[in-house]
Structures are given as structure tokens and as C-alpha cells.
Motif scaffolding. Structure first.
Motif, PDB file in Angstrom:
ATOM      1  N   SER A 200       0.886  -1.055   0.025  1.00 53.06           N
ATOM      2  CA  SER A 200      -0.091   0.105   0.068  1.00 53.06           C
ATOM      3  C   SER A 200       0.840   1.374  -0.087  1.00 53.06           C
ATOM      4  CB  SER A 200      -0.914   0.045   1.218  1.00 53.06           C
ATOM      5  OG  SER A 200      -1.732  -1.117   1.393  1.00 53.06           O
ATOM      6  N   THR A 201       2.033   1.158   0.430  1.00 51.13           N
ATOM      7  CA  THR A 201       2.959   2.400   0.625  1.00 51.13           C
ATOM      8  C   THR A 201       3.238   2.677  -0.976  1.00 51.13           C
ATOM      9  OG1 THR A 201       4.142   1.519   2.280  1.00 51.13           O
ATOM     10  CG2 THR A 201       5.403   3.109   1.160  1.00 51.13           C
ATOM     11  N   GLY A 202       3.305   1.937  -1.967  1.00 50.61           N
ATOM     12  CA  GLY A 202       3.429   2.317  -3.465  1.00 50.61           C
ATOM     13  C   GLY A 202       4.722   1.493  -4.047  1.00 50.61           C
ATOM     14  N   PRO A 203       4.926   1.798  -5.434  1.00 52.38           N
ATOM     15  CA  PRO A 203       6.242   1.038  -5.859  1.00 52.38           C
ATOM     16  C   PRO A 203       7.370   1.314  -5.313  1.00 52.38           C
ATOM     17  CG  PRO A 203       5.697   2.860  -7.334  1.00 52.38           C
ATOM     18  CD  PRO A 203       4.649   2.760  -5.908  1.00 52.38           C
ATOM     19  N   SER A 204       7.690   1.964  -4.559  1.00 51.93           N
ATOM     20  CA  SER A 204       9.168   2.219  -4.073  1.00 51.93           C
ATOM     21  C   SER A 204       9.278   1.222  -2.724  1.00 51.93           C
ATOM     22  CB  SER A 204       9.263   3.607  -3.557  1.00 51.93           C
ATOM     23  OG  SER A 204       8.339   4.139  -2.466  1.00 51.93           O
ATOM     24  N   ALA A 205       8.339   0.476  -2.292  1.00 49.72           N
ATOM     25  CA  ALA A 205       8.443  -0.132  -1.174  1.00 49.72           C
ATOM     26  C   ALA A 205       8.794  -1.755  -1.493  1.00 49.72           C
ATOM     27  CB  ALA A 205       6.998  -0.094  -0.235  1.00 49.72           C
ATOM     28  N   ILE A 206       9.394  -2.415  -0.516  1.00 53.67           N
ATOM     29  CA  ILE A 206       9.945  -3.696  -0.746  1.00 53.67           C
ATOM     30  C   ILE A 206       9.847  -4.647   0.689  1.00 53.67           C
ATOM     31  CG2 ILE A 206      11.718  -5.177  -1.326  1.00 53.67           C
ATOM     32  CD1 ILE A 206      12.168  -1.726  -2.315  1.00 53.67           C
ATOM     33  N   LEU A 207       9.406  -5.635   0.561  1.00 48.36           N
ATOM     34  CA  LEU A 207       9.032  -6.684   1.432  1.00 48.36           C
ATOM     35  C   LEU A 207      10.481  -7.262   2.104  1.00 48.36           C
ATOM     36  CD1 LEU A 207       7.136  -7.665   3.412  1.00 48.36           C
ATOM     37  CD2 LEU A 207       6.830  -9.615   2.049  1.00 48.36           C
ATOM     38  N   GLY A 208      10.975  -7.100   3.260  1.00 46.04           N
ATOM     39  CA  GLY A 208      12.324  -7.721   3.630  1.00 46.04           C
ATOM     40  C   GLY A 208      12.146  -8.420   5.101  1.00 46.04           C
ATOM     41  N   ALA A 209      13.267  -9.022   5.461  1.00 44.35           N
ATOM     42  CA  ALA A 209      13.251  -9.570   6.886  1.00 44.35           C
ATOM     43  C   ALA A 209      14.792  -9.719   7.205  1.00 44.35           C
ATOM     44  CB  ALA A 209      12.508 -10.895   6.891  1.00 44.35           C
ATOM     45  N   PHE A 210      15.139 -10.112   8.454  1.00 51.35           N
ATOM     46  CA  PHE A 210      16.134 -10.332   8.936  1.00 51.35           C
ATOM     47  C   PHE A 210      16.427 -11.815   9.302  1.00 51.35           C
ATOM     48  CE2 PHE A 210      18.770 -10.927  12.907  1.00 51.35           C
ATOM     49  CZ  PHE A 210      20.197 -10.702  12.393  1.00 51.35           C
ATOM     50  N   VAL A 211      17.301 -12.559   8.381  1.00 45.52           N
ATOM     51  CA  VAL A 211      17.242 -13.883   8.357  1.00 45.52           C
ATOM     52  C   VAL A 211      18.465 -14.445   8.935  1.00 45.52           C
ATOM     53  CG1 VAL A 211      17.205 -16.030   7.079  1.00 45.52           C
ATOM     54  CG2 VAL A 211      15.599 -14.009   6.402  1.00 45.52           C
ATOM     55  N   HIS A 212      18.522 -14.971  10.128  1.00 44.35           N
ATOM     56  CA  HIS A 212      19.611 -15.514  10.598  1.00 44.35           C
ATOM     57  C   HIS A 212      19.568 -16.511  11.620  1.00 44.35           C
ATOM     58  CE1 HIS A 212      22.799 -14.743  14.129  1.00 44.35           C
ATOM     59  NE2 HIS A 212      23.417 -13.729  13.131  1.00 44.35           N
ATOM     60  N   SER A 213      20.494 -17.266  11.828  1.00 50.57           N
ATOM     61  CA  SER A 213      20.371 -18.464  12.393  1.00 50.57           C
ATOM     62  C   SER A 213      19.858 -18.380  13.902  1.00 50.57           C
ATOM     63  CB  SER A 213      21.984 -19.296  12.616  1.00 50.57           C
ATOM     64  OG  SER A 213      22.685 -18.781  13.534  1.00 50.57           O
ATOM     65  N   SER A 214      19.956 -17.323  14.635  1.00 49.19           N
ATOM     66  CA  SER A 214      19.285 -17.012  15.664  1.00 49.19           C
ATOM     67  C   SER A 214      17.893 -16.895  15.649  1.00 49.19           C
ATOM     68  CB  SER A 214      19.917 -15.831  16.510  1.00 49.19           C
ATOM     69  OG  SER A 214      19.673 -14.635  15.646  1.00 49.19           O
ATOM     70  N   ASN A 215      17.162 -16.771  14.551  1.00 43.90           N
ATOM     71  CA  ASN A 215      15.635 -16.538  14.400  1.00 43.90           C
ATOM     72  C   ASN A 215      15.267 -17.430  13.310  1.00 43.90           C
ATOM     73  OD1 ASN A 215      16.413 -15.541  12.156  1.00 43.90           O
ATOM     74  ND2 ASN A 215      15.599 -13.283  12.855  1.00 43.90           N
ATOM     75  N   TRP A 216      16.148 -18.419  13.120  1.00 42.96           N
ATOM     76  CA  TRP A 216      15.666 -19.417  11.880  1.00 42.96           C
ATOM     77  C   TRP A 216      14.282 -19.979  11.987  1.00 42.96           C
ATOM     78  CZ3 TRP A 216      16.031 -19.593   6.948  1.00 42.96           C
ATOM     79  CH2 TRP A 216      15.688 -20.691   6.237  1.00 42.96           C
ATOM     80  N   ASN A 217      13.631 -19.967  10.835  1.00 40.31           N
ATOM     81  CA  ASN A 217      12.260 -20.454  10.771  1.00 40.31           C
ATOM     82  C   ASN A 217      12.007 -20.779   9.304  1.00 40.31           C
ATOM     83  OD1 ASN A 217       9.234 -20.744  10.380  1.00 40.31           O
ATOM     84  ND2 ASN A 217       9.097 -20.276  12.590  1.00 40.31           N
ATOM     85  N   ALA A 218      11.959 -21.937   8.836  1.00 38.74           N
ATOM     86  CA  ALA A 218      11.848 -22.126   7.251  1.00 38.74           C
ATOM     87  C   ALA A 218      10.372 -21.682   6.640  1.00 38.74           C
ATOM     88  CB  ALA A 218      12.076 -23.569   7.094  1.00 38.74           C
TER      89      ALA A 218
END
Length: 427
Positions: A200-218
């Protein structure tokens, strides 16, 4: 940069101004460009209005008489830069935080203590300072990650950077990425709601996440890609930012993209764990990416500051991802500023040649100007679709950086003094 270098075609206006005798990097020139003493011949760059209309081998004789001319005498010239991975919401906070311990997780804890100070005025002041620095240093496209709490609702910084992006739109292309802890995506309805807010933010927005072994969840990573696909979003991950050979975020992301046919671009920052793998295993991971829409972003300053960090001990491992091996497989590789003057990295000025100086040393990059300067210029490596193998200037905005005191052998040294052109006009 997507249009091949070429002389003017029918329909293109004749140059009104001319940059004469510019030394362009080899990657920006066509294969049949003439050589002089084993180096690309100098170029004349024709500009009309706000765009480049011609790039031709330099001719000392006056053939045309444009309104203005600038004789560069072989000075190096690049397109303006893309800073593909930054943290404007965190920037310039190091003076407020003196007790951050060593390493990534300690920096995360220190940053959390500062978040109570993040008012609208504080965020606007620090983010605007970062945008101004990037713009004056020659950046034309910047992507910033924004810390996002565990709820689906966007944080204050998300709204502030959106407003600033609109205010800066005539000068800088500003993109924003949600930086969310991976477990938040474990519930698909929650993941879907978060992705809806991003879209909803518009075309300049991207979905992201912090992916690390300390929070791993496949499962959470799968849900992230499902939600991104459902809402037409690209993905940008902080992935495997550690020297743990067991980290599996990157290889799992590749498997998910392959199995689901995810259609967006996947940008992966850090991927430090590749440096901890043996050569054969690292090659297998990169082979799995090579035919997929992945871009790797190397972040030498922050990774050198955080990886293998122990108080009182000199670090023995560099923590930089395998940029040579990725590029050899045709995987786009960018270098970026990452953190600037915050608990993650106390240094930095949003200056990409400065970043490339560090990257050149730590990655032992050969011919950095001719072969690697594209890694701070190719904004098309962040977008959807298959980027062209060769880039060019004709038809592009006349946004250029001139380095009068450097040369192709020493660049990016001696680049502090530079001239930035925006729409053909010097700043």
C-alpha cells in the motif's frame, strides 16, 4: 543503465553541450570500442536538455560546435551511484550510544535502547542529513531498510521516509524495505497483512526480513515469499549475516524461489556465511542462485566492523561474501554503504567510492574502475526482469560523476574531490 552506448540515432537531438575526452569504464562501453595502448579510447559525451544523446570516441578536431564544452583531459567519469543497502533510520546515532559491545547482536541491542528517541523530528533530521550526503556525493538511487516491530502496522520511520522520498523525488530515487524479524512471518495471515501494508506504500516499497540462525524459521521464510508474490512485491533480505557455516537462509531462499516460481527480484544483503563455507559447498550454493533472479549486495564496512568481533582480540576472518565467485556465475553483485555512524558501524559518509576503497582492499578486486565500478552504478540490478549484460549512457539522464584527480589504476583512491553533474549541470 540499460541502453547500449551508441552515436546519435534518428530522432535524438544533437548535443547542446559536450564533455570532451572522458575516460569511461570498460563495462560501460561496447565490445568494439577502440583501444589506445591497451586502454579504452577516450569518449565525447553529448548532452541535450537533461539527457545524454551521444557517446562517441573522442575526436580532437572540431566537428560540431555545441553551445558549451568541457575538456576533461582524460578524467574518469561514471554514472551516478546506486546505494543498494542503507539504514537511514539508524544513521548518525553513534554519538548517543557509547556502550555498544562487539558484534552484530550487541549492536542490535544497543540500537533498541535508542529507539525511544525516534520522534518524527529526530528521524527527519537524521534521514535528511543522510539523503543530503548521498546526493552531494553522487548517489542518484538509494534503498534504505527500516526497522519494523513485530506488529503488522508500519512504524513511524516508515511513514517519515515515505514523505522524504516524495520530497526528494526530483533529486533522488528513494526505496524503502521493511526490516522485520523472520519469525513474524510464521503466521501467514500476519505475514499477508504486513505485506499488504508494504504494498500500500507504493512502488518504492519492498518486503524484507532479518534472516539469521538465531531466529531461523523455514516456514516463516516460505510465508514471506508467498505474501510477497500475492501482493506483487520484490524481496530484500538481510540473510546469513554471520560466519556460521550452518546458516541456511540463502540456500533455502533459492529453493523456495525455484519451487514457487516467485516472479520478483530477490536482493540478498550480507550472505557472510558463504565466506565460512568450504569452496565446494559455497560453489553449490551459488550455483543454485545463478539462474534465478537474485542480486547479492556486499557490505564491506559493516561486515568488517561486526564479523568475528571479540573484545581485545584482532579479528581473523573478513566476513565478506564471495563476490568473485558470484560474479563469475553471472549473479549481479553490488557494494553498498550499509550502516553509517551508528552502533553497527561508527564510520561512513554515504560515499560509495569510499565504500569501494574498502571493498577493493578486502576483496582484492582487480581493475576496480574498469571491471567493478558497475557494482555501485547498476540500479537495474535491483529491478525485476533480466538485466542486460552490458549497460550504456545514451538516452539516460545526464547524471554523471567526474573524478579529475584519480586514474584507472588507482581508483577509487583520490576521489574525494569530484564534480557531480545532475541533468547535465554541475552541483
Amino acid at each position: 543503465m540499460t541502453i547500449p552506448v551508441q552515436p546519435p540515432e534518428a530522432g535524438l537531438t544533437r548535443p547542446a553541450s559536450l564533455l570532451q575526452a572522458a575516460r569511461l569504464p570498460q563495462w560501460l562501453l561496447p565490445p568494439d570500442w577502440p583501444q589506445r595502448e591497451l586502454q579504452p579510447a577516450l569518449a565525447d559525451i553529448g548532452i541535450c536538455g537533461r539527457r545524454i544523446v551521444a557517446v562517441t570516441p573522442h575526436r580532437s578536431a572540431d566537428v560540431e560546435h555545441p553551445e558549451s564544452r568541457w575538456q576533461l583531459h582524460g578524467a574518469l567519469v561514471t554514472p551516478c551511484f546506486v546505494d543498494a543497502h542503507t539504514h537511514l533510520d539508524k544513521a548518525y546515532t553513534s554519538s548517543r550510544l557509547h556502550d555498544a559491545g562487539p558484534g552484530l547482536l550487541a549492536a542490535i541491542d544497543a540500537m533498541a535502547k535508542d529507539r525511544s528517541r525516534w520522534s518524527t523530528n529526530d528521524l527527519r533530521e537524521r534521514m535528511s542529513r543522510g539523503l543530503e550526503a548521498a546526493w552531494r556525493n553522487g548517489t542518484s538511487h538509494i534503498r534504505t531498510h527500516i526497522d519494523w516491530a513485530e506488529g503488522p502496522e508500519p512504524p513511524l520511520a516508515w511513514h517519515v521516509i515515505r514523505e522524504l522520498g516524495q520530497e526528494w523525488s526530483s533529486r533522488l530515487s528513494v526505496e524503502q524495505v521493511s526490516l522485520v524479524k523472520l519469525p513474524v512471518f510464521a503466521d501467514f495471515e500476519r505475514a499477508d497483512r504486513l505485506a499488504w501494508h508494504v504494498a500500500s506504500t507504493g512502488p518504492s516499497a519492498i518486503l524484507g526480513a532479518f534472516v539469521h540462525s538465531s531466529n531461523w524459521n523455514a516456514l516463516a521464510l516460505e510465508n514471506l515469499f508467498r505474501a510477497a508474490q500475492r501482493h506483487g512485491l520484490d524481496v530484500d533480505l538481510h540473510v546469513d549475516e554471520e560466519l556460521n557455516p550452518g546458516a541456511c537462509g540463502l540456500v533455502t531462499a533459492a529453493r523456495i524461489v525455484r519451487e514457487t516460481g516467485f516472479s520478483g527480484r530477490v536482493v540478498c544483503g550480507h550472505a557472510c556465511s558463504l565466506a565460512a563455507l568450504d569452496d565446494d559447498t559455497a560453489s553449490q550454493v551459488l550455483d543454485a542462485l545463478s539462474d534465478l533472479p537474485f542480486t547479492l549486495v556486499a557490505l564491506p564496512t559493516t561486515n568488517l566492523m561486526l564479523q568475528d568481533a571479540v573484545t581485545g582480540r584482532t579479528p581473523g576472518r573478513r566476513g565478506l561474501t564471495r563476490v568473485h565467485e558470484a560474479r563469475a556465475r553471472g549473479i549481479p553483485v553490488l557494494f553498498a554503504s550499509d550502516n553509517v555512524q551508528d552502533p553497527f558501524c561508527r564510520l561512513g559518509t554515504f560515499d560509495l567510492p569510499e565504500v569501494m576503497t574498502v571493498g577493493t582492499l578486502v576483496a582484492q578486486l582487480p581493475r576496480p574502475f574498469d571491471a567493478w565500478s558497475d557494482s555501485i552504478c547498476r540500479s537495474d540490478w535491483l529491478g525485476r526482469g533480466v538485466p542486460p549484460k552490458r549497460a550504456g549512457l545514451v538516452g539516460q539522464p545526464a547524471d554523471l560523476v567526474v573524478f579529475p584527480h584519480s586514474d584507472c589504476w588507482s581508483w577509487p583512491s583520490n576521489t574525494a574531490q569530484r564534480t557531480v553533474l545532475r541533468a547535465g549541470q554541475r552541483l
